[in-house]
Design an enzyme around this catalytic site. Structure first.
Site, PDB file in Angstrom:
ATOM      1  N   ASN A   1      20.909  29.318   4.565  1.00 17.46           N
ATOM      2  CA  ASN A   1      21.877  30.016   3.655  1.00 17.46           C
ATOM      3  C   ASN A   1      21.962  31.760   4.393  1.00 17.46           C
ATOM      4  OD1 ASN A   1      22.441  28.235   1.626  1.00 17.46           O
ATOM      5  ND2 ASN A   1      20.613  28.727   0.707  1.00 17.46           N
TER       6      ASN A   1
ATOM      7  N   HIS B   1      25.161  19.181   3.090  1.00 14.36           N
ATOM      8  CA  HIS B   1      23.756  18.479   2.641  1.00 14.36           C
ATOM      9  C   HIS B   1      23.537  17.235   2.887  1.00 14.36           C
ATOM     10  CE1 HIS B   1      24.734  22.362   0.541  1.00 14.36           C
ATOM     11  NE2 HIS B   1      23.459  22.556   0.412  1.00 14.36           N
TER      12      HIS B   1
ATOM     13  N   ASP C   1      30.290  17.537   1.620  1.00 14.59           N
ATOM     14  CA  ASP C   1      30.582  19.119   2.015  1.00 14.59           C
ATOM     15  C   ASP C   1      29.997  19.080   3.721  1.00 14.59           C
ATOM     16  OD1 ASP C   1      27.713  18.652   2.289  1.00 14.59           O
ATOM     17  OD2 ASP C   1      27.464  20.264   0.626  1.00 14.59           O
TER      18      ASP C   1
ATOM     19  N   GLY D   1      20.695  27.788  -2.831  1.00 16.05           N
ATOM     20  CA  GLY D   1      21.481  28.862  -2.659  1.00 16.05           C
ATOM     21  C   GLY D   1      20.601  30.266  -2.316  1.00 16.05           C
TER      22      GLY D   1
ATOM     23  N   SER E   1      18.646  24.643  -1.064  1.00 19.36           N
ATOM     24  CA  SER E   1      19.336  23.415  -1.577  1.00 19.36           C
ATOM     25  C   SER E   1      19.125  22.338  -0.859  1.00 19.36           C
ATOM     26  CB  SER E   1      20.870  23.611  -1.656  1.00 19.36           C
ATOM     27  OG  SER E   1      21.157  23.940  -0.423  1.00 19.36           O
TER      28      SER E   1
END
Length: 221
Positions: free
Chosen positions: A111, A195, A192, A83, A46
């Site tokens: 991840n 990112h 978040d 993801g 991502s």
């Protein structure tokens, strides 16, 4: 006009036509050579897929704009999937490489780290991915990742060692930390806290651009 004279004139015309066609072909050669730009494959998660951002603000678009500003004939192809772990990247590698790129920017592992997956598995998967690129003769810029200190010293030490170790093994260029200067800075990240926002992406692109330029210079077309 005798037949001999007519024949001589025809030969002369044919000769001139070949000369003209040859000259046109020589003029066209540089254009044909430049018609297809080098392809730079973005292979990540991502962070490069642009999660939460407008397309124009994502890493791929901003990197393409930066390369264009340098007047480099390069097409950025974004094969990043939000993801994805290193295992996911390995699983989809064969069909992604159906069209061979000229160079690859590899950014996977974040991840895995966030899920606390074993650093050994991360290294194994990235090793297999880099081995495939090496087999195809595709130069790679490996974007490193850093483990969150909350995961403990042992995990951090094992995870953070994966990227420089593989860089050395495959003689692949290494950008030590993809989020360098951006991670943990609230002004450069989305809500978040993970990112990058558009400004954060701009910082990343500026940091990594010299490495990308070197990668492309080493890539054969």
């Amino acid at each position: 006009m005798t037949k001999r004279t007519v024949r001589a004139a025809q030969i002369l015309r044919d000769g001139l036509r070949l000369i003209v066609l040859g000259a046109v072909a020589l003029i066209a050669l540089p254009t044909l050579a430049q018609a297809a730009p080098k392809t730079l494959l973005l292979y990540g998660d991502s962070l490069m897929a642009g999660l939460g951002l407008d397309a124009k603000d994502g890493f791929a678009a901003q990197l393409q704009a930066a390369l264009d500003a340098k007047h480099l004939d390069v097409a950025v192809v974004n094969a990043s999937v939000s993801g994805d772990t290193t295992a996911d990247g390995l699983a989809r590698l064969d069909w992604t490489l159906a069209d061979r790129p000229d160079a690859v920017l590899l950014e996977l592992g974040a991840n895995d780290m966030l899920q606390g997956l074993p650093a050994e598995a991360v290294g194994h998967n990235l090793d297999a991915i880099l081995d495939r690129f090496a087999a195809d003769g595709v130069p790679v810029l490996l974007a490193g990742m850093k483990a969150n200190p909350s995961l403990g010293q042992d995990y951090v030490a094992a995870f953070d060692t994966v990227f420089p170790t593989l860089s050395e093994k495959y003689k692949a260029a290494l950008f030590p930390f993809f989020l360098d200067g951006v991670a943990l800075d609230a002004t450069l990240n989305q809500a978040d806290g993970i990112h990058p926002n558009a400004v954060g992406v701009k910082r990343i692109v500026a940091n990594i651009l010299p490495y990308v330029e070197q990668l492309l210079a080493a890539a054969t077309h």
